[in-house]
Design a protein around this motif. Structure first.
Motif, PDB file in Angstrom:
ATOM      1  N   ASP A 193      67.860  -3.426  56.568  1.00  0.00           N
ATOM      2  CA  ASP A 193      67.749  -2.062  56.042  1.00  0.00           C
ATOM      3  C   ASP A 193      68.960  -1.201  56.382  1.00  0.00           C
ATOM      4  OD1 ASP A 193      65.303  -2.772  55.042  1.00  0.00           O
ATOM      5  OD2 ASP A 193      64.156  -1.867  56.687  1.00  0.00           O
TER       6      ASP A 193
ATOM      7  N   THR B  50      72.114  -2.361  56.254  1.00  0.00           N
ATOM      8  CA  THR B  50      73.303  -2.918  55.598  1.00  0.00           C
ATOM      9  C   THR B  50      73.393  -2.412  54.172  1.00  0.00           C
ATOM     10  OG1 THR B  50      72.150  -4.897  54.782  1.00  0.00           O
ATOM     11  CG2 THR B  50      73.062  -4.993  57.016  1.00  0.00           C
ATOM     12  N   ASP B  51      74.572  -2.606  53.561  1.00  0.00           N
ATOM     13  CA  ASP B  51      74.739  -2.181  52.167  1.00  0.00           C
ATOM     14  C   ASP B  51      75.541  -3.190  51.359  1.00  0.00           C
ATOM     15  OD1 ASP B  51      77.197  -1.817  53.323  1.00  0.00           O
ATOM     16  OD2 ASP B  51      77.467   0.251  52.645  1.00  0.00           O
TER      17      ASP B  51
ATOM     18  N   THR C 180      80.880  -5.346  53.929  1.00  0.00           N
ATOM     19  CA  THR C 180      81.224  -3.930  53.970  1.00  0.00           C
ATOM     20  C   THR C 180      81.348  -3.496  55.429  1.00  0.00           C
ATOM     21  OG1 THR C 180      78.950  -3.133  54.049  1.00  0.00           O
ATOM     22  CG2 THR C 180      79.899  -3.553  51.855  1.00  0.00           C
TER      23      THR C 180
ATOM     24  N   LYS D 292      79.820  -0.979  56.859  1.00  0.00           N
ATOM     25  CA  LYS D 292      78.484  -0.684  57.376  1.00  0.00           C
ATOM     26  C   LYS D 292      77.755  -1.958  57.770  1.00  0.00           C
ATOM     27  CE  LYS D 292      74.201   1.785  56.308  1.00  0.00           C
ATOM     28  NZ  LYS D 292      73.463   2.580  55.295  1.00  0.00           N
ATOM     29  N   THR D 293      77.863  -2.977  56.925  1.00  0.00           N
ATOM     30  CA  THR D 293      77.209  -4.248  57.236  1.00  0.00           C
ATOM     31  C   THR D 293      77.838  -4.894  58.467  1.00  0.00           C
ATOM     32  OG1 THR D 293      76.553  -4.650  54.954  1.00  0.00           O
ATOM     33  CG2 THR D 293      76.743  -6.585  56.380  1.00  0.00           C
TER      34      THR D 293
END
Length: 400
Positions: free
Chosen positions: A359, A361-362, A366, A368-369
């Motif tokens: 939830d 991660t994107d 990336t 964010k991940t």
């Protein structure tokens, strides 16, 4: 930060000690405890954190299954805390703050010690980097999610300052923070920690206690593992003196007792040296309060020049005879492969993460991940990392 309640101080603190009744408070408003000082409360929150419990199965040189008698990050942190309390008591410092910092200093370490950190730092190149001190800050301000009103542990300003600056100023006067690891940069209250100054004397004492404990327990673990012998240590300044002193005083003493007695004396010698050198520096600058320590422009808690030379000689010996020993190299090589392979797979396929981590991660590869995977992997114990690698890479007839 919210101010703390003013509380009577138990014990006699030196003028330059960090006064718990004058804390700069916490980032999120809280009523302070009626039974504990702010730093006692910080210490207790650290002990009750999930990250602290996981230190039980995180190692520095040996992985967890090498033997029950080798130190883990948890036992090391307890040893550091004991030394830090002793030094703080003699110097008139706040023992609870020093203990809290000693117990927190390794929270951000990866599994598999420095090999794990090196592997994760390489994996995070291009994603903001990785640093275990910065990860500790991230854990205590964000990743620990135990309280209803805030993320993290909501520690006092002084404890956060010590976590970030226990090794000295993080930036120079007027310097920016763009070069700092992402976990530092992402903390909104970073600038308020006065990154260009030194930390409190309690934080400096905790850092030196780490050095004392680290060196001496590595001697103990290296001897236990047979990576070197007591005779090999005889050529070292101070260390050799301690082993010869015990050997001459107790002829025929069992090796185990010889080892413990010599190391006990070595720790005492180092502690006394810190007290002597720190006292000399305090007399030189005559600090009237804790801010005088922060703005002294130099480290106040320190080894003497002679002890610094002994420390360098011991570290050089341990580097060659222990950290670069082929048996250790083999384990560390395996550890780096485990870390790298798990990280790369999860960054490329974040759908393999547990649901609560997915939830955050994107998509594959990336920033964010990568940050999410980094937090996930860094928080693993040695044992969990090995098992996770097996689950992800080895065929298993039972799907789980």
């Amino acid at each position: 930060m919210a101010p703390a309640l003013t509380k009577p101080i138990t014990g006699d603190l030196a003028p330059y000690a960090t006064d718990p009744s004058a804390t700069r408070g916490r980032r999120h408003d809280e009523m302070e405890s009626r039974t504990r000082s702010p730093y006692q409360r910080d210490r207790d929150r650290i002990i009750h954190s999930g990250a602290f419990r996981r230190l039980k199965h995180k190692t520095q040189v040996f992985v967890y299954h090498e033997g029950d008698y080798y130190r883990t990050r948890l036992t090391h942190s307890l040893e550091v805390a004991q030394i830090a309390r002793s030094l703080s008591r003699f110097l008139g410092l706040d023992e609870d703050l020093a203990e809290a910092l000693a117990l927190a200093h390794d929270l951000g370490h990866t599994p598999f010690g420095h090999a794990g950190e090196d592997a994760l730092a390489e994996c995070m190149e291009g994603y903001g980097g990785f640093d275990h001190n910065a990860q500790t800050l991230r854990i205590v301000t964000r990743l620990e999610q135990r309280y209803a009103d805030f993320d993290g542990l909501n520690l006092t300003w002084e404890t956060l300052e010590g976590v970030v600056k226990h090794n000295g100023p993080v930036i120079g006067q007027g310097e920016g923070t763009d070069h700092l690891p992402r976990a530092f940069r992402e903390y909104e209250g970073l600038a308020a920690l006065d990154l260009h100054t030194y930390a409190s004397l309690e934080a400096q004492v905790a850092a030196l206690s780490d050095d004392i404990a680290y060196n001496n327990h590595d001697i103990d673990d290296g001897l236990r593992a047979g990576l070197f012998t007591a005779d090999d240590l005889m050529s070292l300044p101070l260390v050799g003196d301690m082993f010869r002193e015990v050997h001459d005083a107790y002829p025929g003493l069992a090796p185990r007792r010889l080892r413990h007695e010599a190391i006990r004396r070595l720790i005492s010698h180092m502690v006394e040296d810190v007290i002597g050198e720190t006292t000399r520096r305090l007399e030189k600058i005559q600090p009237g309060n804790s801010d005088d320590i922060r703005n002294a422009g130099m480290q106040i808690a320190s080894f003497s020049e002679e002890m610094q030379a002994h420390d360098r000689a011991l570290k050089s010996f341990l580097l060659e005879r222990m950290y670069r020993h082929f048996q250790v190299n083999r384990m560390m090589s395996k550890a780096k492969r485990v870390m790298t392979e798990v990280f790369e797979l999860l960054v490329n396929e974040p759908s393999l993460l547990p649901n609560e981590w997915q939830d955050m991660t994107d998509g594959p590869r990336t920033v964010k991940t990568a940050e999410t995977v980094c937090d996930y992997v860094a928080g693993m114990t040695d044992r969990f990392a090995i098992e996770e690698h097996r689950r992800l890479f080895q065929p298993d007839p039972i799907f789980r």
